[in-house]
Design a protein around this motif. Structure first.
Motif, PDB file in Angstrom:
ATOM      1  N   ASN A   1      -5.147   1.570   6.253  1.00  0.00           N
ATOM      2  CA  ASN A   1      -6.598   1.718   6.307  1.00  0.00           C
ATOM      3  C   ASN A   1      -7.020   2.503   5.082  1.00  0.00           C
ATOM      4  OD1 ASN A   1      -6.102   4.456   6.889  1.00  0.00           O
ATOM      5  ND2 ASN A   1      -6.212   4.095   9.106  1.00  0.00           N
ATOM      6  N   ASP A   2      -8.192   3.083   5.093  1.00  0.00           N
ATOM      7  CA  ASP A   2      -8.690   3.738   3.891  1.00  0.00           C
ATOM      8  C   ASP A   2      -7.828   4.914   3.459  1.00  0.00           C
ATOM      9  OD1 ASP A   2     -10.772   1.965   3.771  1.00  0.00           O
ATOM     10  OD2 ASP A   2     -12.200   3.268   4.838  1.00  0.00           O
ATOM     11  N   ASN A   3      -7.201   5.612   4.394  1.00  0.00           N
ATOM     12  CA  ASN A   3      -6.473   6.831   4.050  1.00  0.00           C
ATOM     13  C   ASN A   3      -4.996   6.809   4.412  1.00  0.00           C
ATOM     14  OD1 ASN A   3      -8.809   8.241   3.091  1.00  0.00           O
ATOM     15  ND2 ASN A   3      -9.431   8.524   5.226  1.00  0.00           N
TER      16      ASN A   3
ATOM     17  N   GLU B   1       0.817  -1.206   0.000  1.00  0.00           N
ATOM     18  CA  GLU B   1       0.000   0.000   0.000  1.00  0.00           C
ATOM     19  C   GLU B   1       0.857   1.265   0.000  1.00  0.00           C
ATOM     20  OE1 GLU B   1      -3.265   0.404  -0.262  1.00  0.00           O
ATOM     21  OE2 GLU B   1      -3.582  -1.741  -0.484  1.00  0.00           O
TER      22      GLU B   1
ATOM     23  N   ASN C   1      -6.254  -4.694   8.027  1.00  0.00           N
ATOM     24  CA  ASN C   1      -5.324  -3.582   8.199  1.00  0.00           C
ATOM     25  C   ASN C   1      -3.859  -3.996   8.273  1.00  0.00           C
ATOM     26  OD1 ASN C   1      -7.891  -2.529  10.294  1.00  0.00           O
ATOM     27  ND2 ASN C   1      -7.361  -1.376   8.456  1.00  0.00           N
TER      28      ASN C   1
ATOM     29  N   THR D   1      -9.625  10.612  -3.029  1.00  0.00           N
ATOM     30  CA  THR D   1      -9.495   9.552  -4.035  1.00  0.00           C
ATOM     31  C   THR D   1      -8.520   9.914  -5.145  1.00  0.00           C
ATOM     32  OG1 THR D   1     -11.404  10.458  -5.223  1.00  0.00           O
ATOM     33  CG2 THR D   1     -11.819   8.688  -3.608  1.00  0.00           C
TER      34      THR D   1
END
Length: 886
Positions: free
Chosen positions: A550-552, A121, A464, A602
């Motif tokens: 995580n998402d951000n 990531e 995660n 995004t």
């Protein structure tokens, strides 16, 4: 009975009707998610059946299914597969496939040991080149490294030296200090880190993707690169059935033919892929640079169940190519930019003193094990067996044509043979040459046996957290000696120069400079001369990585430790005291790196990485003169220390992608080996102005310790692809500031005798520019779809801030004269390449025509200067190919 017959009739009708209406017609267009262009040859398969079709050259397909509802699976090499549901006949419209960064649908195995940036990531500074672009733009008479040149901070030079003699620089660091991996397997030379691209020429045909990770990279292995990591992911066993035939021709009689076939994955879980090709040319660009070679790849995969996958791969690229070396500019001005002082004629045919020949079969066995939903184990056992070397002269009898013609500096091999016969020494009735009077061609052999194991355990703790742990083990045995190749009318060579052998000792056997014969046939110890030694290097490393995302937000930390041992054993006294085994030297190394990334939304994200490496020196630096002696370097060569920082910004929407990276790398305590001035040989004088054209002159090497380099810079990469447009545009560039820093001691040593010419030199390199690669470079490329199936593309590169490689003696002389050394800057230059692609149907299959022109405007330029002279760039060259997919 009549009622039964009526019933049977209606039953048959109903059955036929059921079969007929239990079908659907599915239509659609397969589109490249990155290029927004059609994907010809994509495979569309009805799930659970063998019923399938391929898309045509416009990406269009029509599939008649066996049922009224279900799913179709759409796949294309290098892209993520997609499953689409259907219910009755339907037109699905455009179906977009995205690039597959993990290559799960392309490579049956090895994903756990192949370190691709997309598998993590937290970003790194990275550029990815698809196999399709490699095959279109960088096949045939173009170096494989050319596929990487349209990426920031990558420079490719020395293409005029011969097929496969190019060098690649990454952020100003040469290829000995960039880690190259093939399917996760390290392929840099264990002794000196060198990369010989002639041994990997087949990668243009078998690479699925090349990922250039600049700087710290995403590699989990215990290797520690300075410039970056280049991951070459080769085609192994393809899951889809099909094949192709391709014919390619280019300038200077270049011809290449290739055939490949994939069986597809059978119901029992077996699949195999095979590729074979042959190429040849009477020269690359300069005179006397002929070449010939083959490429083979065989891969077989087996998937017995959902948990286990196995794959065996064997590949190799046996080749020979004649070589050209650097020269003074005056040489090119007098004899032309294609002149070559290594070549001439022998018995009416072009013949060259310097030929490289090598055969390096590489085999690996992969096993991927899915232990459970959270735990995966990937292991690869690999081996390579290199055989071959390079030819050159032995003896002081070289004769040049002379006179005033353009070929005056070429070698007169016919006259050499006459002279050999006239001056031969008679020993036991045979006619033998001596070093002082004769000329023979010898081969300097560089054989090796290399075995290794890589294993990586990946644990997905939850959505995660993920962790990796692994081992990297290698053992390497290098074998180096010289043998005779051509005696030019003599019965052999009287080996009485710099040796303790009897004065009448003769060598009579010769061995062809051929990559296939060298694989099985080379000189025994009694027929080897000048030097004969072996090296053993053993390496063991462990590594681990943990990542949170995580998402951000994402963060990772990675560490590795390793130990490496070195030992030399000599079998010949020669010029030094090289008999017997040296002491076994062991050195430990480690690295640690980590990073953070934050997704603003995004479209926007930022990241930063940092790392420190303590890297063991190469074996060739451990010994003071490894060719002739067991003596260790003085002072002791210790670990090099590399500190790196980088940060980046990413923007991406449906049509625009922007990458910006900044970096700072400090390389301290570096050992640096530089070609020194030519030394007088047995006749006591320097016969030529550089090491390539002298009669018996000897080479020398500067050995610098405690060198510090600082490389700082900024890079950008922008790509625009209109969603429904017929064109795309990209631009990239890098601005660097690369300098040496501080004082360093050095010695100057005669390579041929091992004697030290200077033992206590000292030079202040502060602010001296680092040479051989341009510190500023820019480029852009455009692709335009002209008509149905027809497209054109063009790339333009600008190179500036290119400096000569530093001669420590020049810096020292400037200091003694109370002057400031000025780095010598070479002229800037630009290059333009262009290509045309035309795809059309031939029945149910596709034909692709591709034409390339390199250096369209035929610009003359210098792309590098070493201690011996200048390397000129290649003028206009071209090739064209026709590929038939079936």
């Amino acid at each position: 009975m009549k009622k039964f017959n009526n019933f049977l009739f209606f039953a048959v009708i109903m059955l036929f009707t059921t079969v007929t209406f239990a079908q659907s017609t599915i239509k659609g267009v397969i589109v490249d998610g990155e290029m927004r262009s059609a994907l010809p040859g994509a495979n569309i398969l009805e799930k659970g059946t063998t019923n399938g079709v391929d898309s045509d050259f416009d990406g269009v397909f029509t599939l008649t299914t066996n049922s009224t509802s279900g799913e179709i699976i759409i796949s294309y090499v290098g892209f993520q597969s997609k499953t689409v549901k259907f219910n009755g006949s339907t037109d699905l419209g455009s179906i977009v496939l995205d690039l597959d960064s993990t290559l799960d649908e392309v490579v049956l195995v090895g994903t756990g040991v192949i370190d691709l940036a997309g598998s993590r990531e937290t970003p790194v500074a990275v550029s990815t080149i698809s196999g399709r672009d490699i095959r279109l733009k960088s096949s045939g008479n173009v170096e494989f490294g050319e596929s990487m040149k349209n990426t920031p901070s990558v420079y490719v030079s020395n293409q005029a030296g011969g097929f496969g003699d190019s060098q690649i620089f990454l952020r100003g660091f040469d290829q000995t200090n960039t880690a190259y991996l093939l399917n996760g397997q390290p392929i840099n030379g264990m002794e000196d880190g060198a990369m010989y691209w002639s041994n990997w020429s087949g990668m243009s045909d078998v690479a699925n993707v090349v990922q250039v990770q600049r700087g710290l990279g995403s590699s989990k292995l215990a290797i520690s690169s300075v410039g970056g990591t280049v991951n070459i992911v080769s085609k192994t066993t393809d899951k889809q059935k099909g094949g192709f035939v391709r014919f390619l021709g280019g300038n200077d009689s270049y011809a290449k033919s290739t055939i490949g076939y994939d069986s597809g994955l059978s119901e029992k879980g077996w699949a195999f892929s095979v590729l074979l090709d042959h190429w040849q040319a009477h020269r690359k660009y300069s005179i006397g640079t002929a070449g010939q070679g083959q490429n083979y790849m065989f891969s077989v995969g087996y998937k017995p169940n959902e948990k286990n996958t196995f794959n065996f791969l064997l590949t190799g690229a046996p080749q020979w190519h004649d070589q050209n070396f650097s020269q003074d500019l005056e040489f090119y001005q007098e004899y032309g930019e294609k002149a070559n002082s290594n070549t001439g004629f022998y018995e009416g045919e072009r013949y060259t003193e310097r030929r490289n020949f090598y055969h390096k079969p590489v085999a690996n066995l992969n096993w991927d094990l899915s232990i459970n939903e959270k735990l995966d184990l990937s292991t690869v056992l690999y081996a390579s067996w290199g055989r071959g070397g390079g030819t050159g002269n032995v003896g002081n009898g070289r004769v040049r044509v002379g006179g005033d013609g353009l070929n005056a500096e070429e070698i007169d091999f016919d006259q050499i043979e006459l002279n050999n016969i006239a001056t031969a020494t008679t020993i036991n009735g045979g006619q033998y040459g001596t070093f002082g009077d004769s000329y023979l061609r010898r081969s300097s052999m560089n054989n090796h046996n290399w075995y290794g194991l890589l294993s990586n355990l990946q644990y997905e703790a939850n959505e995660n957290w993920s962790m990796n742990f692994g081992v990297d083990a290698r053992t390497y045995n290098g074998i180096h000696f010289r043998q005779l190749e051509n005696t030019f009318g003599l019965d052999g060579y009287n080996d009485n120069f710099r040796t303790d052998r009897p004065n009448d000792y003769v060598i009579t056997e010769t061995f062809d400079a051929d990559p296939w014969s060298s694989l099985f046939n080379s000189a025994d110890n009694d027929q080897r001369y000048d030097y004969n030694y072996e090296e053993v290097i053993q390496y063991l490393g462990g590594f681990g990585q943990a990542e949170y995302s995580n998402d951000n937000f994402s963060a990772f930390v990675q560490g590795a430790v390793s130990t490496q041992s070195y030992q030399r054993e000599g079998f010949f006294t020669g010029a030094g005291n090289g008999l017997g085994k040296s002491d076994k030297i062991s050195k430990e190394g480690y690295n640690i790196k980590g990073g953070l990334a934050y997704k603003i939304n995004t479209k926007h994200s930022v990241f930063a990485n940092a790392g420190f490496y303590s890297r063991q020196p190469f074996l060739d630096n451990i010994f003071s003169n490894v060719r002739y002696d067991n003596a260790l370097s003085e002072p002791d060569v210790d670990n090099e220390e590399i500190t790196g920082f980088e940060g980046g910004y990413r923007f991406k929407n449906k049509t625009l992608r922007v990458n910006i990276d900044v970096y700072s790398t400090e390389w301290g305590n570096r050992f640096l080996s530089i070609n020194g001035p030519v030394q007088p040989g047995a006749d006591g004088i320097i016969d030529g102005e550089n090491g390539q054209i002298s009669a018996d002159d000897e080479f020398s090497t500067y050995r610098l310790t405690d060198v510090t380099q600082k490389h700082n810079g900024i890079e950008f990469d922008v790509e625009y692809r209109p969603y429904a447009g017929s064109w795309s545009f990209r631009t990239f560039g890098s601005i660097g500031n690369w300098k040496y820093d501080g004082e360093t001691p050095y010695t100057l040593q005669n390579d041929d005798t091992g004697d030290f010419i200077t033992t206590d030199g000292n030079v202040d390199l502060t602010d001296v520019k680092i040479g051989n690669a341009p510190q500023t470079s820019f480029g852009f490329g455009i692709k335009l779809d002209v008509a149905k199936g027809l497209s054109v593309d063009m790339d333009y590169n600008i190179y500036s801030g290119l400096y000569e490689f530093v001669d420590p003696a020049d810096v020292a002389d400037a200091a003694l004269a109370s002057e400031i050394y000025e780095s010598v800057r070479l002229p800037a230059y630009t290059l333009a390449d262009a290509g045309l692609t035309y795809r059309f149907s031939l029945g149910d299959n596709a034909l692709t025509f591709r034409a390339n022109v390199y250096n369209v405007f035929n610009e003359s330029y210098i792309n590098q200067k070493d201690a011996f002279g200048y390397y000129l760039g290649i003028g206009r060259t071209y090739n064209a190919s026709l590929r038939y997919n079936f």
